[in-house]
Design a protein around this motif. Structure first.
Motif, PDB file in Angstrom:
ATOM      1  N   PHE B 175       0.827  -1.209   0.000  1.00  0.00           N
ATOM      2  CA  PHE B 175       0.000   0.000   0.000  1.00  0.00           C
ATOM      3  C   PHE B 175       0.859   1.256   0.000  1.00  0.00           C
ATOM      4  O   PHE B 175       0.550   2.233  -0.694  1.00  0.00           O
ATOM      5  CB  PHE B 175      -0.955  -0.010   1.202  1.00  0.00           C
ATOM      6  CG  PHE B 175      -2.252  -0.681   0.889  1.00  0.00           C
ATOM      7  CD1 PHE B 175      -3.245   0.015   0.233  1.00  0.00           C
ATOM      8  CD2 PHE B 175      -2.466  -2.001   1.207  1.00  0.00           C
ATOM      9  CE1 PHE B 175      -4.443  -0.607  -0.094  1.00  0.00           C
ATOM     10  CE2 PHE B 175      -3.651  -2.621   0.893  1.00  0.00           C
ATOM     11  CZ  PHE B 175      -4.646  -1.921   0.241  1.00  0.00           C
ATOM     12  N   VAL B 176       1.947   1.241   0.744  1.00  0.00           N
ATOM     13  CA  VAL B 176       2.842   2.396   0.764  1.00  0.00           C
ATOM     14  C   VAL B 176       3.444   2.596  -0.614  1.00  0.00           C
ATOM     15  O   VAL B 176       3.521   3.729  -1.130  1.00  0.00           O
ATOM     16  CB  VAL B 176       3.940   2.200   1.825  1.00  0.00           C
ATOM     17  CG1 VAL B 176       4.983   3.282   1.690  1.00  0.00           C
ATOM     18  CG2 VAL B 176       3.347   2.206   3.192  1.00  0.00           C
ATOM     19  N   CYS B 206       4.658  11.942   2.238  1.00  0.00           N
ATOM     20  CA  CYS B 206       4.330  10.557   2.599  1.00  0.00           C
ATOM     21  C   CYS B 206       5.113  10.124   3.823  1.00  0.00           C
ATOM     22  O   CYS B 206       5.689   9.044   3.840  1.00  0.00           O
ATOM     23  CB  CYS B 206       4.620   9.661   1.401  1.00  0.00           C
ATOM     24  SG  CYS B 206       3.926   8.034   1.527  1.00  0.00           S
ATOM     25  N   PHE B 207       5.173  10.979   4.869  1.00  0.00           N
ATOM     26  CA  PHE B 207       6.020  10.656   6.017  1.00  0.00           C
ATOM     27  C   PHE B 207       5.518   9.425   6.757  1.00  0.00           C
ATOM     28  O   PHE B 207       6.295   8.554   7.151  1.00  0.00           O
ATOM     29  CB  PHE B 207       6.090  11.849   6.968  1.00  0.00           C
ATOM     30  CG  PHE B 207       7.037  11.624   8.108  1.00  0.00           C
ATOM     31  CD1 PHE B 207       8.399  11.606   7.887  1.00  0.00           C
ATOM     32  CD2 PHE B 207       6.566  11.413   9.393  1.00  0.00           C
ATOM     33  CE1 PHE B 207       9.273  11.381   8.926  1.00  0.00           C
ATOM     34  CE2 PHE B 207       7.447  11.181  10.434  1.00  0.00           C
ATOM     35  CZ  PHE B 207       8.795  11.170  10.194  1.00  0.00           C
ATOM     36  N   ALA B 208       4.187   9.340   6.930  1.00  0.00           N
ATOM     37  CA  ALA B 208       3.613   8.154   7.602  1.00  0.00           C
ATOM     38  C   ALA B 208       3.974   6.901   6.819  1.00  0.00           C
ATOM     39  O   ALA B 208       4.313   5.858   7.395  1.00  0.00           O
ATOM     40  CB  ALA B 208       2.106   8.298   7.723  1.00  0.00           C
ATOM     41  N   GLY B 209       3.940   7.021   5.496  1.00  0.00           N
ATOM     42  CA  GLY B 209       4.307   5.888   4.653  1.00  0.00           C
ATOM     43  C   GLY B 209       5.736   5.467   4.875  1.00  0.00           C
ATOM     44  O   GLY B 209       6.057   4.277   4.918  1.00  0.00           O
ATOM     45  N   SER B 344      -1.673   2.253   6.768  1.00  0.00           N
ATOM     46  CA  SER B 344      -1.186   2.355   5.390  1.00  0.00           C
ATOM     47  C   SER B 344      -2.333   2.653   4.433  1.00  0.00           C
ATOM     48  O   SER B 344      -2.165   3.398   3.465  1.00  0.00           O
ATOM     49  CB  SER B 344      -0.471   1.072   4.985  1.00  0.00           C
ATOM     50  OG  SER B 344      -1.375   0.007   4.963  1.00  0.00           O
ATOM     51  N   ILE B 345      -3.541   2.125   4.731  1.00  0.00           N
ATOM     52  CA  ILE B 345      -4.691   2.430   3.872  1.00  0.00           C
ATOM     53  C   ILE B 345      -5.087   3.894   4.013  1.00  0.00           C
ATOM     54  O   ILE B 345      -5.334   4.590   3.019  1.00  0.00           O
ATOM     55  CB  ILE B 345      -5.871   1.501   4.227  1.00  0.00           C
ATOM     56  CG1 ILE B 345      -5.504   0.063   3.866  1.00  0.00           C
ATOM     57  CG2 ILE B 345      -7.119   1.916   3.479  1.00  0.00           C
ATOM     58  CD1 ILE B 345      -6.564  -0.923   4.230  1.00  0.00           C
ATOM     59  N   VAL B 346      -5.079   4.389   5.268  1.00  0.00           N
ATOM     60  CA  VAL B 346      -5.400   5.802   5.492  1.00  0.00           C
ATOM     61  C   VAL B 346      -4.398   6.682   4.756  1.00  0.00           C
ATOM     62  O   VAL B 346      -4.744   7.668   4.093  1.00  0.00           O
ATOM     63  CB  VAL B 346      -5.395   6.105   7.010  1.00  0.00           C
ATOM     64  CG1 VAL B 346      -5.495   7.595   7.254  1.00  0.00           C
ATOM     65  CG2 VAL B 346      -6.521   5.383   7.688  1.00  0.00           C
ATOM     66  N   ASN B 347      -3.115   6.293   4.856  1.00  0.00           N
ATOM     67  CA  ASN B 347      -2.048   7.042   4.190  1.00  0.00           C
ATOM     68  C   ASN B 347      -2.270   7.053   2.685  1.00  0.00           C
ATOM     69  O   ASN B 347      -2.134   8.090   2.028  1.00  0.00           O
ATOM     70  CB  ASN B 347      -0.714   6.396   4.552  1.00  0.00           C
ATOM     71  CG  ASN B 347       0.426   7.003   3.793  1.00  0.00           C
ATOM     72  OD1 ASN B 347       0.613   8.209   3.867  1.00  0.00           O
ATOM     73  ND2 ASN B 347       1.143   6.197   3.054  1.00  0.00           N
ATOM     74  N   PHE B 348      -2.665   5.908   2.149  1.00  0.00           N
ATOM     75  CA  PHE B 348      -2.925   5.793   0.709  1.00  0.00           C
ATOM     76  C   PHE B 348      -4.041   6.747   0.287  1.00  0.00           C
ATOM     77  O   PHE B 348      -3.917   7.492  -0.700  1.00  0.00           O
ATOM     78  CB  PHE B 348      -3.284   4.339   0.397  1.00  0.00           C
ATOM     79  CG  PHE B 348      -3.554   4.071  -1.051  1.00  0.00           C
ATOM     80  CD1 PHE B 348      -2.633   4.445  -2.019  1.00  0.00           C
ATOM     81  CD2 PHE B 348      -4.724   3.452  -1.447  1.00  0.00           C
ATOM     82  CE1 PHE B 348      -2.871   4.185  -3.347  1.00  0.00           C
ATOM     83  CE2 PHE B 348      -4.966   3.200  -2.783  1.00  0.00           C
ATOM     84  CZ  PHE B 348      -4.040   3.573  -3.727  1.00  0.00           C
ATOM     85  N   ALA B 349      -5.133   6.756   1.093  1.00  0.00           N
ATOM     86  CA  ALA B 349      -6.250   7.636   0.764  1.00  0.00           C
ATOM     87  C   ALA B 349      -5.818   9.100   0.800  1.00  0.00           C
ATOM     88  O   ALA B 349      -6.136   9.892  -0.087  1.00  0.00           O
ATOM     89  CB  ALA B 349      -7.398   7.388   1.739  1.00  0.00           C
TER      90      ALA B 349
END
Lengths: 128, 360, 186
Positions: B175-176, B206-209, B344-349
């Motif tokens: 996802f990342v 994309c820091f969380a990623g 990772s899904i939240v980050n993707f969104a």
């Protein structure tokens, strides 16, 4: 739930920072073979034996918890046999000796590759 | 790489050898370069790790062999090469011998996928980022086979744990990677890097990623604190309990080679790979833009930039190893499925929203 | 010919002596000193020996740190047999050297050299961490004297105890080890 996660993240960062801080401190290692460590005064290392002071009372043999000491008395000649296979370096023989004939040095490097070296006989050479 | 290919074909042409022969034999060169690079880098990395761990615990680390201990890992390598290879009773001979190779070969392929500088890419596929994650999951087959073939219950447990770990940590990585691919509008690693020239490095949006990728990469490399497959206190040595000598050295080599290549991959997609800070090459500043060999110098400088970024990440991985204790097997699963995967899904969104706003 | 052998010897012994990986094997209090010797103050890592392997297949050195009882003897023998060639043994502490203060006990093996060959004896109860490092250095010195021409001699010296006569693996005046465990002689 949220507070838990925040707490975990905070402690994670604190932990890593503590370790990172340590990388700037100097090493505390004593470079052993080159610089010898400080040995305390009452350290109990390899034995010493003074055959002139010994009166052959065999107290050391009686107080030794591992029966590692043996005294051979032949007239005026006294020899002592330390069995380092058994000796636990408790210091009883030194403590109970009435004439302080047995002492303990600060030597601790006793490693050897021959098993015979572990039986140490003292006080023989000088008396002959 | 094209330049090297061109030189080789020209060299063959001089002796009248047809071009088809050159096409077939050319892959030998990148193979030899990678094989030599892996051994050199791993010898350095092991020493680096031992010295770094010593620094964190205020020790001195290996400093007796060679000048200040630089030859320590060479001595280890010589010893492991000359050590007895034991084939225990009841092992599946073929699989037992094949497992270390199956672990090592995919990692070697991964080394070829990383773009080291703008011209120095061994294998440039249009989907190299996807291919990377696909091949990065392959070594686990070797680990399972090693566990199965060893005829040892600890090995088997270790292999199964490795499989469970890889499955649960592959998804967040995918996802990342998707979010990064969306930012760059490409799944080619070179294109991802060139997309970072015009915009900022992808670590900023994309820091969380990056954090998720960092944690998952550590888990994929089977390193502390996720080294459950080879947990000493529970499984003796995990999947490599029965391995000795050279075959164990191959596992060792694979572990550290994957450490390097994972960090290089993260540096590529998040930290701009071979790009310098501020898009200004130092050699250009020193020699001026009219220097004859400027392009060649820039290629070398790009490699050095990638190495610097990679080793910063390697240092971080070792910092994590020095700090955290091992997770238990349940906590490992919970961390992935309950925390990293949703995140990772939240980050993707979020990245998709950012991308949409950027386009509009 | 001699020159080649000497060169190979030097090369091999340099590698072997500088990366002695010990096995994690501690049966009693000497184990605490063994742990200390890798800690910050003493740091055995300087000699490349901080890599304690949990699996005997990957270890070179068995530091027998502590008392070996008759019940532990088959396990020690098995662990020693599992270590890959070349292997070395340090008997650490009085108990491992010759039974120590338990030498009269009904349950203690009087010295591990009755079961497995020992390269270095390290007396005292327990030895200082520096003494263990000293023992390691003496072992390294011994390794550097080895030669590939004497390899068969070395191997036979380090495996002779494992050759078994029928069911009995190790036979001593006091006890016998077989596949089922230990039997005491009367």
């Amino acid at each position: 739930m949220m507070r838990d996660i925040l707490f975990h993240i905070k402690s994670l960062i604190a932990g890593h920072f503590t370790v990172f801080k340590h990388s700037f401190k100097p090493a505390v290692t004593v470079e052993y073979p080159d610089e010898k460590p400080i040995i305390p005064d009452r350290f109990r290392g390899k034995h010493t034996f003074d055959e002139n002071a010994c009166i052959g009372c065999k107290t050391c043999m009686r107080v030794c918890p591992a029966s590692a000491v043996e005294i051979f008395k032949d007239g005026n000649k006294k020899t002592i046999l330390f069995d380092y296979k058994k000796c636990i370096f408790c210091g009883n023989c030194k403590y109970y000796c009435p004439k302080s004939a047995i002492g303990m040095s600060k030597q601790y490097e006793l490693a050897t590759d021959k098993v015979e070296d572990l039986k140490i006989e003292m006080g023989k050479k000088d008396n002959e | 790489m094209n330049y090297l290919y061109f030189l080789y074909i020209q060299f063959l042409d001089k002796y009248g050898i047809p071009e088809i022969f050159g096409d077939i034999t050319f892959p030998i060169f990148p193979f030899c370069i990678i094989a030599a690079a892996i051994i050199l880098v791993v010898l350095f990395l092991v020493l680096f790790e031992r010295r770094i761990l010593a620094v964190f615990t205020q020790r001195k680390g290996p400093n007796r062999v060679g000048f200040n201990g630089v030859l320590q890992t060479t001595a280890d390598a010589i010893k492991l090469l000359c050590k007895q290879n034991i084939n225990p009773v009841g092992v599946d001979r073929f699989l037992f011998n094949a497992a270390p190779i199956l672990v090592f070969v995919p990692i070697m392929v991964l080394w070829g996928l990383i773009p080291y500088s703008s011209e120095f890419v061994f294998m440039n596929f249009s989907t190299s980022a996807i291919l990377y994650t696909a091949i990065a999951a392959l070594p686990v087959i070797g680990l399972i086979l090693a566990g199965y073939a060893s005829n040892n219950k600890y090995s088997l447990m270790g292999g199964i744990r490795a499989a469970a770990q890889i499955i649960s940590y592959e998804l967040p990585i995918m996802f990342v990677l998707l979010s990064v691919a969306a930012l760059a509008s490409s799944v080619n690693l070179k294109d991802i890097i060139s997309a970072q020239i015009s915009s900022v490095w992808f670590i900023v949006p994309c820091f969380a990623g990056f954090i998720i990728m960092f944690i998952c990469s550590i888990a994929e490399m089977n390193r502390c604190p996720f080294d459950l497959p080879e947990a000493e206190s529970e499984l003796v040595a995990g999947y490599n309990v029965e391995y000795s000598g050279m075959r164990f050295a191959l596992f060792f080599l694979g572990e550290y080679a994957s450490l390097f290549v994972m960090c290089a991959f993260m540096a590529t997609i998040f930290l701009g790979g071979y790009l310098p800070i501020g898009n200004k090459y130092i050699s250009e500043l020193i020699f001026g833009s009219n220097f004859q060999f400027l392009q060649l110098l820039i290629y070398f400088e790009q490699v050095i930039w990638l190495l610097v970024k990679t080793f910063i990440l390697v240092y971080l991985v070792m910092l994590v190893r020095a700090t955290l204790p091992r997770l238990n097997s349940q906590g490992l699963m919970l961390l992935s499925w309950k925390f990293l995967f949703p995140l990772s899904i939240v980050n993707f969104a979020l990245i998709m929203v950012i991308k949409y706003l950027m386009v509009v | 010919m001699n020159v080649i052998v000497t060169a190979i010897d030097y090369f091999l012994n340099w590698g072997r002596s500088n990366s002695v990986w010990p096995l994690t094997f501690a049966t009693s209090c000497c184990g605490i000193e063994m742990m200390q010797s890798t800690a910050s103050n003493y740091d055995m890592a300087r000699f490349g020996s901080e890599v304690f392997r949990a699996s005997p297949r990957q270890a070179d050195l068995l530091i027998c740190a502590g008392t070996i009882t008759h019940k532990m003897a088959p396990a020690l023998l098995k662990l020693y047999g599992q270590i890959a060639e070349p292997k070395y043994v340090i008997a650490m502490g009085a108990c491992a050297c010759g039974g120590g203060m338990f030498s009269d006990s009904y349950s203690v093996v009087n010295g591990i050299d009755k079961i497995i060959p020992v390269d270095i004896y390290l007396p005292m109860c327990p030895p200082k961490p520096e003494a263990l490092i000293d023992a390691l250095m003496k072992l390294q010195k011994n390794i550097r004297k080895e030669s590939i021409l004497n390899r068969a001699n070395f191997v036979s010296k380090h495996t002779s105890y494992l050759k078994h006569d029928g069911e009995i693996l190790v036979s001593d005046d006091d006890f016998q080890i077989n596949y089922l465990g230990v039997e005491k002689n009367d």
